[in-house]
Design a protein around this motif. Structure first.
Motif, PDB file in Angstrom:
ATOM      1  N   LEU A  12      49.148   7.708 -45.790  1.00  0.00           N
ATOM      2  CA  LEU A  12      48.178   6.724 -46.264  1.00  0.00           C
ATOM      3  C   LEU A  12      48.713   6.072 -47.536  1.00  0.00           C
ATOM      4  O   LEU A  12      48.848   6.725 -48.569  1.00  0.00           O
ATOM      5  CB  LEU A  12      46.826   7.382 -46.548  1.00  0.00           C
TER       6      LEU A  12
ATOM      7  N   PHE B 211      40.923   5.560 -50.772  1.00  0.00           N
ATOM      8  CA  PHE B 211      41.263   6.922 -50.370  1.00  0.00           C
ATOM      9  C   PHE B 211      40.555   7.973 -51.223  1.00  0.00           C
ATOM     10  O   PHE B 211      40.600   9.157 -50.907  1.00  0.00           O
ATOM     11  CB  PHE B 211      42.773   7.142 -50.480  1.00  0.00           C
TER      12      PHE B 211
ATOM     13  N   TRP C 145      35.677  10.905 -45.279  1.00  0.00           N
ATOM     14  CA  TRP C 145      36.575  12.030 -45.051  1.00  0.00           C
ATOM     15  C   TRP C 145      36.006  13.027 -44.047  1.00  0.00           C
ATOM     16  O   TRP C 145      36.760  13.734 -43.374  1.00  0.00           O
ATOM     17  CB  TRP C 145      36.900  12.718 -46.375  1.00  0.00           C
TER      18      TRP C 145
ATOM     19  N   ASP D 101      47.700  15.498 -51.315  1.00  0.00           N
ATOM     20  CA  ASP D 101      47.311  14.440 -52.244  1.00  0.00           C
ATOM     21  C   ASP D 101      48.434  14.233 -53.252  1.00  0.00           C
ATOM     22  O   ASP D 101      48.556  14.969 -54.228  1.00  0.00           O
ATOM     23  CB  ASP D 101      46.005  14.824 -52.945  1.00  0.00           C
TER      24      ASP D 101
ATOM     25  N   ILE E 282      48.696  11.343 -48.873  1.00  0.00           N
ATOM     26  CA  ILE E 282      48.290  10.180 -49.664  1.00  0.00           C
ATOM     27  C   ILE E 282      49.426   9.835 -50.613  1.00  0.00           C
ATOM     28  O   ILE E 282      49.784  10.627 -51.489  1.00  0.00           O
ATOM     29  CB  ILE E 282      47.001  10.466 -50.448  1.00  0.00           C
TER      30      ILE E 282
END
Length: 236
Positions: free
Chosen positions: A5, A93, A192, A207, A86
């Motif tokens: 992402l 996000f 999410w 993340d 991410i």
């Protein structure tokens, strides 16, 4: 299946120069995934595919039998994924609350320190008048300068040539090209829970930009690894 992402080098831009996602995609391809999904809310999908093709060769794209698929829908990109990474700190996000913006007050610079105002004085006056208008104080009779061009120096951008590659991509795909001016509009945060429901177990999220509340994600059921700034605080 792995999902990346974010492809731009930072949020709110479609500029991919020096983006860490380029090298992350290359590293993930070495793991020989069945599918490597890529999604970015601003970058042109055709531009992303072209850069990955030049980086790793045309055979890596799914259209040529490879694993890389560039998606235009984030939920489709995450559907059936084993892990989500991410790589750009887009607000879409996040599951952390937005930090409040600090209100700055601009003082009236008049009277000026010199007989004739210079450019710095004019810009200070412009900021004060713009602030006054925003606050509803335009009734004082002050004339607002052009908010985007206070010194009258901006020149209109010339039209693209007929063979402009970005224009051809935009006409063919409906997406903005790499050099296009993208108008940023507020976008909804990711659901999410919806992503969790459609991922393969165990649902891993990595993340890389510190945009997630880890405790809240774990409460949903995710397994989260955060690189850099971490947060295990639950926000109400």
């Amino acid at each position: 299946k792995l999902t990346v992402l974010g492809y731009a080098f930072k949020k709110n831009t479609n500029d991919t120069r020096e983006s860490p996602a380029l090298h992350i995609v290359q590293t993930l391809l070495e793991e020989d995934p069945k599918e490597l999904a890529v999604f970015d809310p601003l970058c042109n999908p055709e531009q992303i595919a072209d850069e990955i093709r030049r980086l790793a060769g045309p055979d890596v794209l799914q259209r040529h039998g490879g694993p890389v698929v560039v998606y235009t829908d984030v939920y489709a990109a995450c559907w059936g994924s084993d892990a989500v990474l991410i790589t750009t700190e887009f607000d879409e996000f996040r599951n952390l609350p937005m930090e409040p913006k600090m209100e700055m007050t601009v003082a009236d610079p008049r009277p000026f320190d010199r007989d004739e105002a210079n450019e710095s004085d004019l810009l200070s006056l412009h900021g004060y008048l713009l602030q006054s208008q925003t606050a509803g104080a335009a009734a004082t009779g002050d004339i607002m300068p052009d908010a985007e061009n206070p010194l009258g120096r901006f020149q209109p951008m010339p039209s693209c040539p007929e063979d402009c590659p970005d224009c051809h991509v935009e006409k063919a795909t409906g997406a903005a090209g790499s050099g296009a001016s993208v108008k940023l509009t507020p976008k909804r945060r990711l659901d999410w829970r919806k992503i969790y429901y459609h991922m393969n177990r165990p649902q891993w999220v990595f993340d890389g930009r510190g945009v997630l509340d880890i405790a809240a994600m774990e409460k949903i059921g995710f397994r989260v690894e955060s690189v850099g700034r971490q947060s295990r605080l639950s926000y109400q």
